[in-house]
Design a protein around this motif. Sequence first.
Motif, mmCIF file in Angstrom:
data_model
loop_
_atom_site.group_PDB
_atom_site.id
_atom_site.type_symbol
_atom_site.label_atom_id
_atom_site.label_comp_id
_atom_site.label_asym_id
_atom_site.label_seq_id
_atom_site.Cartn_x
_atom_site.Cartn_y
_atom_site.Cartn_z
ATOM 1 N N CYS A 188 4.654 -6.676 10.098
ATOM 2 C CA CYS A 188 3.465 -6.270 10.850
ATOM 3 C C CYS A 188 2.410 -7.355 10.642
ATOM 4 O O CYS A 188 1.932 -7.546 9.517
ATOM 5 N N ALA A 189 2.095 -8.046 11.720
ATOM 6 C CA ALA A 189 1.106 -9.116 11.661
ATOM 7 C C ALA A 189 -0.240 -8.602 12.155
ATOM 8 O O ALA A 189 -0.311 -7.956 13.208
ATOM 9 N N ASN B 71 -10.168 -10.350 10.361
ATOM 10 C CA ASN B 71 -10.512 -10.709 8.991
ATOM 11 C C ASN B 71 -10.430 -9.556 7.992
ATOM 12 O O ASN B 71 -10.807 -9.730 6.832
ATOM 13 N N LEU B 72 -9.949 -8.392 8.428
ATOM 14 C CA LEU B 72 -9.977 -7.231 7.538
ATOM 15 C C LEU B 72 -8.723 -7.076 6.690
ATOM 16 O O LEU B 72 -8.704 -6.308 5.732
ATOM 17 N N PHE B 73 -7.670 -7.790 7.047
ATOM 18 C CA PHE B 73 -6.368 -7.539 6.411
ATOM 19 C C PHE B 73 -6.462 -7.642 4.897
ATOM 20 O O PHE B 73 -5.991 -6.757 4.178
ATOM 21 N N LYS B 74 -7.043 -8.713 4.406
ATOM 22 C CA LYS B 74 -7.017 -8.990 2.973
ATOM 23 C C LYS B 74 -7.688 -7.907 2.133
ATOM 24 O O LYS B 74 -7.356 -7.730 0.962
ATOM 25 N N ILE B 75 -8.650 -7.169 2.714
ATOM 26 C CA ILE B 75 -9.376 -6.162 1.933
ATOM 27 C C ILE B 75 -8.932 -4.746 2.280
ATOM 28 O O ILE B 75 -9.536 -3.783 1.821
ATOM 29 N N SER B 76 -7.879 -4.626 3.079
ATOM 30 C CA SER B 76 -7.482 -3.316 3.591
ATOM 31 C C SER B 76 -6.201 -2.808 2.954
ATOM 32 O O SER B 76 -5.300 -3.580 2.636
ATOM 33 N N THR B 77 -6.145 -1.488 2.822
ATOM 34 C CA THR B 77 -4.881 -0.838 2.493
ATOM 35 C C THR B 77 -4.030 -0.782 3.754
ATOM 36 O O THR B 77 -4.512 -0.394 4.810
ATOM 37 N N MET B 78 -2.783 -1.182 3.621
ATOM 38 C CA MET B 78 -1.841 -1.184 4.737
ATOM 39 C C MET B 78 -0.784 -0.117 4.502
ATOM 40 O O MET B 78 -0.396 0.157 3.365
ATOM 41 N N GLY B 79 -0.312 0.461 5.596
ATOM 42 C CA GLY B 79 0.700 1.490 5.476
ATOM 43 C C GLY B 79 1.746 1.404 6.564
ATOM 44 O O GLY B 79 1.522 0.814 7.628
ATOM 45 N N PHE C 98 13.264 1.665 -0.125
ATOM 46 C CA PHE C 98 12.354 0.837 0.671
ATOM 47 C C PHE C 98 11.376 0.124 -0.241
ATOM 48 O O PHE C 98 10.989 0.645 -1.296
ATOM 49 N N THR C 99 10.944 -1.070 0.191
ATOM 50 C CA THR C 99 9.937 -1.826 -0.554
ATOM 51 C C THR C 99 8.881 -2.345 0.414
ATOM 52 O O THR C 99 9.217 -3.035 1.390
ATOM 53 N N ILE C 100 7.617 -2.013 0.141
ATOM 54 C CA ILE C 100 6.513 -2.533 0.934
ATOM 55 C C ILE C 100 5.902 -3.711 0.188
ATOM 56 O O ILE C 100 5.792 -3.700 -1.041
ATOM 57 N N SER C 101 5.541 -4.743 0.940
ATOM 58 C CA SER C 101 4.924 -5.920 0.338
ATOM 59 C C SER C 101 3.962 -6.528 1.352
ATOM 60 O O SER C 101 3.975 -6.164 2.534
ATOM 61 N N THR D 276 0.171 -10.469 6.888
ATOM 62 C CA THR D 276 1.376 -9.741 7.274
ATOM 63 C C THR D 276 1.799 -8.786 6.155
ATOM 64 O O THR D 276 1.745 -9.136 4.973
ATOM 65 N N VAL D 277 2.214 -7.595 6.577
ATOM 66 C CA VAL D 277 2.795 -6.628 5.662
ATOM 67 C C VAL D 277 4.242 -6.402 6.068
ATOM 68 O O VAL D 277 4.577 -6.456 7.268
ATOM 69 N N TYR D 278 5.092 -6.174 5.086
ATOM 70 C CA TYR D 278 6.533 -6.032 5.317
ATOM 71 C C TYR D 278 7.032 -4.679 4.804
ATOM 72 O O TYR D 278 6.435 -4.088 3.901
#
Length: 117
Positions: free
Chosen positions: A22-23, A27-35, A67-70, A77-79
Amino acid sequence: QVQLVESGGGLVQAGGSLRLSCAASGNLFKISTMGWYRQAPGKQRELVATITSGGTTDYSDSVKDRFTISRDNAKNTVYLQMNSLKPEDTGVYYCNLDIIYTPNDVWGQGTQVTVSS
C-alpha cells in the motif's frame, strides 16, 4: 491530500503466500498508524493488522503467526506478508491510514485476495 493505492492481490492456493503493498501519497504516512482490513462477501469489514508510526504491531487472532505487517517510511509504503493462506482469508483487503489527532482516516480502493481450497 492523502491517497492510498494497494497492490499485490490475486488468486492463490491454500497454503500459499501473497504480499500486499500500500503506497501512500502526501506527508502524513510517517506519523500515522497504518492498518490492513478485509471484507469477505456478505460480511462486515474487519481489522487484520495495524502498525504504529513507531513500528508497534497488532494482529487479529485469526491471522496471528501467519501474517506480518511492516512499513518502509522511506518509501511511504506499508506491507502485509500473508503466509499459510486459508480459504477463509478470501476477501477484499483495504489499506487504512489513521490521521493523527483527528477522528478521520483514509482508505484505499482495495485489492482482491482469493484463496482456493
